[in-house]
Structures are given as structure tokens and as C-alpha cells.
Scaffold this motif. Structure first.
Motif, PDB file in Angstrom:
ATOM      1  N   PHE A   1      -1.750  -4.865   0.385  1.00  0.00           N
ATOM      2  CA  PHE A   1      -1.447  -4.369  -0.432  1.00  0.00           C
ATOM      3  C   PHE A   1      -0.678  -4.167  -2.176  1.00  0.00           C
ATOM      4  O   PHE A   1       0.867  -4.061  -1.503  1.00  0.00           O
ATOM      5  N   HIS A   2      -0.871  -3.977  -3.216  1.00  0.00           N
ATOM      6  CA  HIS A   2       0.167  -3.930  -4.509  1.00  0.00           C
ATOM      7  C   HIS A   2      -1.074  -3.089  -5.437  1.00  0.00           C
ATOM      8  O   HIS A   2      -0.442  -2.681  -6.842  1.00  0.00           O
ATOM      9  N   GLY A   3      -1.992  -2.687  -5.137  1.00  0.00           N
ATOM     10  CA  GLY A   3      -2.404  -1.239  -5.893  1.00  0.00           C
ATOM     11  C   GLY A   3      -4.319  -1.582  -6.075  1.00  0.00           C
ATOM     12  O   GLY A   3      -4.332  -2.680  -6.352  1.00  0.00           O
TER      13      GLY A   3
ATOM     14  N   SER B   1       3.842   4.623 -12.015  1.00  0.00           N
ATOM     15  CA  SER B   1       2.585   4.089 -10.420  1.00  0.00           C
ATOM     16  C   SER B   1       3.350   2.524  -9.824  1.00  0.00           C
ATOM     17  O   SER B   1       3.599   1.807 -10.851  1.00  0.00           O
ATOM     18  N   GLY B   2       2.556   2.136  -8.780  1.00  0.00           N
ATOM     19  CA  GLY B   2       2.958   1.154  -8.229  1.00  0.00           C
ATOM     20  C   GLY B   2       2.136   0.037  -8.673  1.00  0.00           C
ATOM     21  O   GLY B   2       2.577  -0.781  -9.618  1.00  0.00           O
ATOM     22  N   ALA B   3       1.001   0.689  -9.172  1.00  0.00           N
ATOM     23  CA  ALA B   3      -0.539  -0.170  -9.538  1.00  0.00           C
ATOM     24  C   ALA B   3       0.282  -0.691 -10.951  1.00  0.00           C
ATOM     25  O   ALA B   3      -0.238  -1.746 -10.824  1.00  0.00           O
TER      26      ALA B   3
ATOM     27  N   ASP C   1       7.109  -7.105  -4.283  1.00  0.00           N
ATOM     28  CA  ASP C   1       6.643  -5.968  -4.269  1.00  0.00           C
ATOM     29  C   ASP C   1       7.275  -5.055  -2.848  1.00  0.00           C
ATOM     30  O   ASP C   1       7.122  -4.459  -2.095  1.00  0.00           O
TER      31      ASP C   1
ATOM     32  N   GLU D   1       4.893  -8.553   0.014  1.00  0.00           N
ATOM     33  CA  GLU D   1       5.752  -7.434   0.067  1.00  0.00           C
ATOM     34  C   GLU D   1       6.608  -7.461   1.929  1.00  0.00           C
ATOM     35  O   GLU D   1       6.602  -8.565   2.173  1.00  0.00           O
TER      36      GLU D   1
ATOM     37  N   LYS E   1       6.698   4.679  -5.471  1.00  0.00           N
ATOM     38  CA  LYS E   1       7.017   5.596  -4.325  1.00  0.00           C
ATOM     39  C   LYS E   1       8.260   6.843  -4.384  1.00  0.00           C
ATOM     40  O   LYS E   1       8.068   7.363  -4.981  1.00  0.00           O
TER      41      LYS E   1
ATOM     42  N   VAL F   1       6.585  -1.715  -3.810  1.00  0.00           N
ATOM     43  CA  VAL F   1       7.272  -0.047  -3.401  1.00  0.00           C
ATOM     44  C   VAL F   1       7.398   0.746  -2.484  1.00  0.00           C
ATOM     45  O   VAL F   1       7.202   1.975  -2.925  1.00  0.00           O
ATOM     46  N   GLN F   2       6.422   0.066  -1.513  1.00  0.00           N
ATOM     47  CA  GLN F   2       6.710   1.292  -0.736  1.00  0.00           C
ATOM     48  C   GLN F   2       8.247   0.434   0.814  1.00  0.00           C
ATOM     49  O   GLN F   2       8.685   2.250   0.826  1.00  0.00           O
TER      50      GLN F   2
HETATM   51  C1  LIG Z   1       0.831   1.906  -2.773  1.00  0.00           C
HETATM   52  C2  LIG Z   1       1.722   0.814  -3.125  1.00  0.00           C
HETATM   53  C3  LIG Z   1       1.239   0.486  -3.718  1.00  0.00           C
HETATM   54  C4  LIG Z   1       0.543   0.832  -5.427  1.00  0.00           C
HETATM   55  O1  LIG Z   1       1.448   2.165  -6.068  1.00  0.00           O
HETATM   56  P1  LIG Z   1       0.209   3.313  -6.824  1.00  0.00           P
HETATM   57  O2  LIG Z   1       1.123   4.057  -6.766  1.00  0.00           O
HETATM   58  O3  LIG Z   1      -0.708   3.867  -5.256  1.00  0.00           O
HETATM   59  O4  LIG Z   1      -0.617   2.632  -7.589  1.00  0.00           O
HETATM   60  C5  LIG Z   1       1.992  -1.151  -4.536  1.00  0.00           C
HETATM   61  N1  LIG Z   1       2.475  -1.593  -3.389  1.00  0.00           N
HETATM   62  C6  LIG Z   1       2.848  -1.279  -2.388  1.00  0.00           C
HETATM   63  C7  LIG Z   1       3.595  -2.221  -1.498  1.00  0.00           C
HETATM   64  C8  LIG Z   1       2.522   0.299  -2.660  1.00  0.00           C
HETATM   65  O5  LIG Z   1       2.102   0.864  -0.967  1.00  0.00           O
END
Ligand SMILES: *Cc1c(COP(=O)(O)O)cnc(C)c1O
Length: 411
Positions: free
Chosen positions: A146-148, A119-121, A231, A198, A260, A233-234
Motif C-alpha cells: 500500500f502506497h496511497g 501526505s503519504g500518497a 516506504d 514497505e 503518518k 510512511v507507516q
Molecule cells: C498510509 C500509507 C500511505 C498513504 O498515506 P496517506 O497519507 O494516506 O496518503 C502510503 N504508504 C504506506 C505504507 C501507508 O501506510
């Protein structure tokens, strides 16, 4: 309601949808509130609910379903992998995580090392631990970032309402205003282990920083020997029209976090580390049972192959621009501006009616997300077609009018 036939089977409150929702409420914890309409299957950028109503997906399972639902390449990769070698644990080597790590480093264009997570977290947690292993404690993150939701990731997440119930969190983290290079420079010292940022604040409402912000973060962190963690993740894996958003800006972070879109719907995250950061974890310093699972990695490889083979990065830029221009071209009084990059877009409204827009869009057969009270997020599958994008734009005036009407009725 705009664009619906108004038959009983079109209503999310109908019997089959209501029944599944009721069971959900009885059996699952309430941390998500009651989710919206129950979905039963999908194909490409279309989902169907329990009563057979179709929705065009402009959310992609929150920027996850890069190739939409049931993409043949993902279905084939996952089916073949689970039938051959499902899980081995990190006590054994498998081809798929090795191949995926090599591919990701190749896309980054630099030598480095990869840690897979689920996962991202967890990717953030690993980055947090890398920071601690520098021997420094202080960390800098951004307000609204937002990082989880796990405790370390939450400590870096710059959203006090999400943190409050869980204090105290691991420290020592300073949150600076996002996009303000001077504030960042003032906060980062030679005691600072890492800066995490981000490229676009997705969860905050698709907030894009001023040009040059990431490059400034790189310069500031290089000067103090601080790790720069971007980050992605998104934003990563093509969401912005490049493999990594930082790449488009010529910025080379020490650490890139991904999740993601990477797994094409399977739980898969990754931490890419370069230079000295790639050497911080030694044997035994971190781990996860499922991380680098061959099935998830096979899906990741299928996602990367398909994005590459089908030239999807160019499509993302073109369709993203088409959506942006299309929505702005409506000149609807509720549309203030469009922001974002590629297929991560925010329709910024002139009134705080994003939840009503989300609801009206759903009734009209489109899934969008009220990411902030006045921002509607679009993060469709990267394979969304121009026709599907045009259909949303065409439906939007009616959706926005219905949302305004609903807000007036509620008031
Ligand atoms: C969604 C998100 C996370 C967390 O990811 P999860 O898979 O929900 O734990 C971390 N950082 C960013 C930028 C995100 O958009």
C-alpha cells in the motif's frame, strides 16, 4: 458487554453520538463508509466520544499520533509557530522546514536532500516522479503493498480491488509477491527505474517479510542501477522502535518516504533522497503549495525532539514486546499468532472475526482496527504506558469471547 457499565450514555448509538453521525452522513462523501463513534477530544492515549465515554487508543489515528493527543510539546510548538509565522509558501525560506530536513537527514545518518509533502500518497507520487526522471519507465512494487490512493501511488499499490475502478493507471508497474527475493530478482532489470517496498506491509495486515528481504532488495537494485524506495510512511519515526525500520536492518535505500507519525497529527510527509536520487529534481520539476509548511514542520520537530528526549524508541520495543507476549500468553483459541515489529502489531485470528473484535473492543473502551478480516491491528501512540497495554491484554479474553458470540449471532 465486557467492561462497560451498560448505561445509556455508554452506547455509541446514544443521542449525541447519533446526531453527529447523522450530520456526517448528510454532509460528507461516502468513501469511508460511515465512520465509527464520533470523538470529541483526547489526551495522551485516551479519546472521549460525544457522550463522555473514554476509549484507550490502540490505533493512534492509523499510526499517526506518535505522541498521542494534545501532547504539550506539540501543542506548544504549533501554537507558537502559528502565532509567529504560519505559512509562507515555497517562494520563501523559513527556519522550520530547514531544521526538520537537517534533523531527518541526521537521523538517517547520511547526506541527502528532503522534499516535504502533506501526505503519504504525495510522498509516493514524488518518488514515482523521481523514478521517471531516471529516464527509465518500468517500476516494481509488491502484491498487497500500500502506497496511497492518488493515481501514481495507486499504480504502485498492489491491491487490485482498490485499482480496478480507476484503470488505466500510470504504468508500467510489475507487482511481485512480497517477501520473495527471487521473484524480485527476476522482475528487476536494467530498464527498471525503481523498486518500492514497505519494511512491513501495514495496510495488508501487518505482514512482516522474511529476514534479509530488504537487504536482498538493496543488493538487487544496486546491481541494475535501480532506485530502491523504502516506504516508511507507516513504519518510520519510531513506530518499529527505530527511527526507520530499514536502518535496523542496515539497509540504505536511495529514497525513504515518510508521513503518518512525522507530524504528530498535523498533515506532513517527507521524501528523503540520497546520492544521485537527491539530485533528480531540479528547479520547477515538482512542487506543492503547503509542503514544508512551518506549522507542520514545527510539529514534526517537536515529535522528533520528544521521541529523542524521552527515550521513546526503547519504550516502543519494550511495550511492543509486552503486548505481544501478553496477548500470546492468554492462549485464547481465537488468537493464532502475533506479528509485527515494535508498536505495529497484528493479532492474527484463527477465524475471520476481526470486525467483531474491533466492535467488541470499542464497547469495552479500546480502539483497535480490523485491518483484514482475520487481523486486528494495534498501532497505539508511542507513549502508550505499560498499564494501558496491560489493560488491553486483561480485557481481551472477554472481548474475543464477545466477538465470537457476535459472529455466531450474525451467522
Ligand atoms: C498510509 C500509507 C500511505 C498513504 O498515506 P496517506 O497519507 O494516506 O496518503 C502510503 N504508504 C504506506 C505504507 C501507508 O501506510
Amino acid at each position: 458487554m465486557t467492561g462497560t457499565s451498560g448505561t445509556a450514555s455508554d452506547e455509541p448509538s446514544g443521542t449525541a453520538n447519533a446526531e453527529l453521525t447523522r450530520r456526517w452522513q448528510d454532509a460528507l462523501m461516502d468513501n469511508y463508509g460511515t465512520p465509527r463513534v464520533p470523538l470529541t477530544h483526547g489526551e495522551g492515549a485516551t479519546f472521549w466520544d460525544a457522550q463522555g465515554k473514554a476509549y484507550t487508543d490502540f490505533l493512534g489515528g492509523i499510526a499517526v499520533n506518535a505522541l498521542g493527543t494534545a501532547h504539550p510539546a506539540v501543542v506548544r510548538a504549533v501554537s507558537e509557530q502559528i502565532a509567529t509565522l504560519g505559512h509562507v509558501s515555497n517562494l520563501f525560506v523559513a527556519e522550520q522546514p530547514v531544521a526538520l530536513a537537517e534533523r531527518l537527514l541526521g537521523l538517517a545518518g547520511r547526506p541527502g536532500r528532503v522534499l516535504f509533502t502533506n501526505s503519504g500518497a504525495e510522498a509516493t507520487e514524488a518518488a514515482f516522479k523521481l523514478g521517471r526522471l531516471t529516464g527509465r519507465r518500468h517500476m516494481v512494487a509488491t502484491q498487497g503493498g500500500f502506497h496511497g490512493r492518488t493515481m501514481g501511488a495507486l499504480a504502485l499499490t498492489g491491491q487490485p480491488a482498490k485499482q480496478e475502478p480507476f484503470l488505466p493507471l500510470p504504468g508500467d508497474v510489475t507487482h511481485v509477491p512480497f517477501g520473495d527475493a527471487d521473484a524480485l530478482r527476476a522482475a528487476v532489470t536494467e530498464e527498471t527505474a525503481l523498486v518500492i517496498v514497505e519494511p512491513v506491509q501495514g495496510e495488508k495486515g501487518v505482514v512482516v517479510p522474511p529476514e534479509g528481504y530488504l537487504a536482498a532488495a538493496r543488493e538487487i537494485t544496486r546491481a541494475t542501477g535501480t532506485l530502491l524506495v523504502v516506504d516508511e510512511v507507516q513504519t518510520g519515526i519510531g513506530r518499529t522502535g527505530d527511527w526507520f525500520a530499514c536502518q535496523a536492518q542496515g539497509v540504505e535505500p536511495d529514497v525513504i518516504t515518510l508521513a503518518k507519525g512525522l507530524g504528530g497529527g498535523l498533515p506532513l510527509g517527507a521524501v528523503l533522497a540520497f546520492g544521485e536520487a537527491a539530485q533528480l529534481f531540479g528547479a520547477g520539476s515538482h512542487g506543492t503549495t503547503f509542503g514544508g509548511n512551518p506549522v507542520a514542520c514545527a510539529a514534526g520537530l517537536a515529535v522528533l525532539d520528544t521521541i529523542q528526549d524521552e527515550g521513546l524508541l526503547a519504550d516502543v520495543k519494550r511495550t511492543g514486546a509486552r503486548l505481544r507476549d501478553g496477548v500470546l500468553g492468554l492462549q485464547h483459541p481465537l488468537v493464532g499468532q502475533m506479528r509485527g515489529v515494535g508498536l505495529l502489531l497484528g493479532i492474527v485470528l484463527t477465524e475471520s472475526v476481526a470486525p467483531q473484535v474491533q466492535q467488541a473492543a470499542q464497547e469495552a473502551g479500546f480502539l483497535v482496527n480490523a485491518v483484514a478480516p482475520d487481523v486486528v491491528r494495534l498501532a497505539p501512540p508511542l507513549i502508550i504506558s505499560e498499564e494501558e497495554a496491560d489493560a488491553l491484554v486483561a480485557a481481551l479474553p472477554g472481548v474475543l469471547d464477545a466477538a465470537a458470540e457476535a459472529a455466531r449471532t450474525e451467522a
